[in-house]
Structure formats: structure tokens, C-alpha cells
Write a protein that holds these residues in place. Sequence first.
Motif, PDB file in Angstrom:
ATOM      1  N   VAL A 170     104.966  89.586  34.709  1.00 14.79           N
ATOM      2  CA  VAL A 170     105.324  89.150  36.179  1.00 14.79           C
ATOM      3  C   VAL A 170     106.860  89.254  36.275  1.00 14.79           C
ATOM      4  O   VAL A 170     107.524  89.964  37.125  1.00 14.79           O
ATOM      5  CB  VAL A 170     105.136  87.559  36.370  1.00 14.79           C
ATOM      6  CG1 VAL A 170     105.845  87.067  37.283  1.00 14.79           C
ATOM      7  CG2 VAL A 170     103.521  87.472  36.525  1.00 14.79           C
ATOM      8  N   TYR A 171     107.428  89.231  35.057  1.00 11.96           N
ATOM      9  CA  TYR A 171     109.155  89.359  34.865  1.00 11.96           C
ATOM     10  C   TYR A 171     109.518  90.903  35.053  1.00 11.96           C
ATOM     11  O   TYR A 171     110.052  91.163  36.141  1.00 11.96           O
ATOM     12  CB  TYR A 171     109.450  88.932  33.538  1.00 11.96           C
ATOM     13  CG  TYR A 171     110.911  89.356  33.361  1.00 11.96           C
ATOM     14  CD1 TYR A 171     112.001  88.507  34.127  1.00 11.96           C
ATOM     15  CD2 TYR A 171     111.445  90.441  32.558  1.00 11.96           C
ATOM     16  CE1 TYR A 171     113.381  88.950  33.953  1.00 11.96           C
ATOM     17  CE2 TYR A 171     112.725  90.768  32.409  1.00 11.96           C
ATOM     18  CZ  TYR A 171     113.746  89.724  33.253  1.00 11.96           C
ATOM     19  OH  TYR A 171     114.905  90.267  33.151  1.00 11.96           O
ATOM     20  N   VAL A 172     108.673  91.768  34.439  1.00 11.08           N
ATOM     21  CA  VAL A 172     108.765  93.066  34.665  1.00 11.08           C
ATOM     22  C   VAL A 172     108.637  93.664  36.112  1.00 11.08           C
ATOM     23  O   VAL A 172     109.345  94.430  36.478  1.00 11.08           O
ATOM     24  CB  VAL A 172     108.078  93.901  33.476  1.00 11.08           C
ATOM     25  CG1 VAL A 172     108.173  95.610  34.156  1.00 11.08           C
ATOM     26  CG2 VAL A 172     108.503  93.878  32.376  1.00 11.08           C
ATOM     27  N   LEU A 173     107.325  93.104  36.743  1.00 10.62           N
ATOM     28  CA  LEU A 173     107.053  93.642  37.873  1.00 10.62           C
ATOM     29  C   LEU A 173     107.794  93.193  39.204  1.00 10.62           C
ATOM     30  O   LEU A 173     108.342  93.537  40.114  1.00 10.62           O
ATOM     31  CB  LEU A 173     105.698  93.125  38.466  1.00 10.62           C
ATOM     32  CG  LEU A 173     104.673  93.703  37.431  1.00 10.62           C
ATOM     33  CD1 LEU A 173     103.068  93.339  37.783  1.00 10.62           C
ATOM     34  CD2 LEU A 173     104.809  95.356  37.536  1.00 10.62           C
ATOM     35  N   THR A 174     108.767  91.834  38.912  1.00  9.37           N
ATOM     36  CA  THR A 174     109.476  91.277  39.787  1.00  9.37           C
ATOM     37  C   THR A 174     110.904  91.534  39.888  1.00  9.37           C
ATOM     38  O   THR A 174     111.591  91.747  40.756  1.00  9.37           O
ATOM     39  CB  THR A 174     109.332  89.764  39.839  1.00  9.37           C
ATOM     40  OG1 THR A 174     109.622  89.157  38.655  1.00  9.37           O
ATOM     41  CG2 THR A 174     107.667  89.294  40.260  1.00  9.37           C
TER      42      THR A 174
END
Length: 72
Positions: free
Chosen positions: A47-51
Motif C-alpha cells: 500500500v505504501y509503494v502504491l500510494t
Amino acid sequence: MGVGQSQRLVPDGLWSLVDPLLPSFSARPQGGGTTPVDERAVFTAVVYVLTSGCAWRHLPESFGVSPATAHR
């Protein structure tokens, strides 16, 4: 990774929706393989990488998951 950041990226409500969708870990019959990792930590890293838009290789170590594990 701090609990606050984890809760912000993946609140308990979201995790309760995602957790049943993930495949369960099963040991390989022939033995060996990799040890299981915390599924919530991996999901939080994804989620961190995608956001954030950062590259997988720049995933901070504070997530406790290697960039290769999170990417796979």
C-alpha cells in the motif's frame, strides 16, 4: 515501522476485508522454502509503494519487509 503509520496506511477495517482474501501459508511437502512473513506488514508495504509512488527498491527498511518480498 511505527504502529501509527501502519494503522494510517492499513486501518483495522481495511485489514479485516483483505485478510480473508489472502492465501494461507502451507509448508512445502518436500521441506525447505522460505519462512513465512507477517502478511499485514507485507500488505502495508505494498500500500505504501502504491500510494507514495516510490520505487520498490526504495522501500524503507522500517516496514520490516524486503523490497523483493513486497514486490512478489
